[in-house]
Design an enzyme around this catalytic site. Sequence first.
Site, PDB file in Angstrom:
ATOM      1  N   GLU A 118      38.849  54.805  37.663  1.00 30.93           N
ATOM      2  CA  GLU A 118      37.430  54.488  37.499  1.00 30.93           C
ATOM      3  C   GLU A 118      36.701  54.715  38.810  1.00 30.93           C
ATOM      4  O   GLU A 118      37.196  54.318  39.874  1.00 30.93           O
ATOM      5  CB  GLU A 118      37.279  53.025  37.061  1.00 30.93           C
ATOM      6  CG  GLU A 118      35.836  52.537  37.004  1.00 30.93           C
ATOM      7  CD  GLU A 118      35.734  51.076  36.558  1.00 30.93           C
ATOM      8  OE1 GLU A 118      36.666  50.597  35.862  1.00 30.93           O
ATOM      9  OE2 GLU A 118      34.746  50.409  36.902  1.00 30.93           O
ATOM     10  N   GLU A 155      26.493  50.091  41.237  1.00 34.11           N
ATOM     11  CA  GLU A 155      26.291  48.839  40.521  1.00 34.11           C
ATOM     12  C   GLU A 155      25.370  47.962  41.367  1.00 34.11           C
ATOM     13  O   GLU A 155      25.481  47.941  42.592  1.00 34.11           O
ATOM     14  CB  GLU A 155      27.611  48.104  40.290  1.00 34.11           C
ATOM     15  CG  GLU A 155      28.590  48.816  39.392  1.00 34.11           C
ATOM     16  CD  GLU A 155      29.894  48.066  39.242  1.00 34.11           C
ATOM     17  OE1 GLU A 155      30.127  47.460  38.186  1.00 34.11           O
ATOM     18  OE2 GLU A 155      30.685  48.083  40.212  1.00 34.11           O
TER      19      GLU A 155
END
Length: 286
Positions: A163, A168
Amino acid sequence: MNRRNPLAAVLTLIGLLCGCGSGSPADAPPSPAGQQPFWQAEFDGVAATRPSPKTWNTETGNREAEGWGNKELQYYTDDAANSGLDGAGHLLISARPAAAGSELPCYTQEFCPWTSARLTTEGKVALTHGRAEIRAKLPTGTGLLPAIWMLGDNGVEWPGQGEIDICEVVGGEPGTVYGTAHGPTYFNENGIGGSFTLPADASRAFHTYAIDKQPHRITWSVDGKPYFTLTPAKLPAPGDWVFEQDMHLLLNVAVGGDWPGPPDASTPSPATMTVDYVRFYGESRA
C-alpha cells in the site's frame, strides 16, 4: 488507509517542510518534463452524474468489511450524492449524515450514521513505474480521514499486497499531510513515511499530491516539493520491498475509526473531497 490503527501512523517522520498553497490551475507545478500522461481523468461531464464506470469502480458497504478495517462509521454508496461530477470539471466525493430511516448496516453499531464513497481503478488502470499526480482539495474536521492512495495488484492479502498512501489528512490536523508505505512487515502503526506541513488548512486550496514510483525508490511530494523518499534500505529486516508491481488508485473520505476518532457537532456536512484531475505518467503493464 486499509486495515490499520495508525495512531502513530508514521514510523519515520522526516522532512517536515512548509509547502506553497495552490489556489488556481496556473499555480500548479509543471508535469514531468517532456512527458504526456498515459492516463488521465479530468472529470468533464454533466453535474450530478457518476464518474465513468469504464475507469472507476465504486465499493459499497461497511459491516462486511469490518468498518473498512478501521472501525469506520461511513457506509460507502454508489449514489451520485456521495460521488459525482459538479459540472465544472471536478469530481466530488462527499461524506454526509445518513438519511433518517436509512438503516445502513454498520460494523461497530447497528446502523451507520454517515454515508460516503470509495472509488478505485482496480482492474482498469494501474501504475507500474512513473508518477501518480492528483490535484485536489481535501475536507478537514473532527473525525474525518480523506485519502488518496494505492494498492498492489499482486493478488496477495493485505498487507503483503503493498500500500502507498499518497496523502492523508487526519481529523484535527488540518494542515498536515501524511504519506506512508505499508508492506508485509511494516504496517499499521509501523508504516513507514513522512509528513508535510501545508501553509493553511487542506480544505482551503487545491494542492497537487504526487508520488514518483521508480525502481526501488518512491518519493512523495506536495506542490512539486519532495518531502520523503523510501528505498529498500529503509525497510526493517527482512527488507520485503513489494512495490515493483502494478498498483491501482483509490479515492475516499472516511468518517470516524481508529485514527481520526468520532465526528462531533463541528464536523462539516457535507465533507467533500474536490478532485480537479488525476494523471499517471510513465508505464503500466495493466
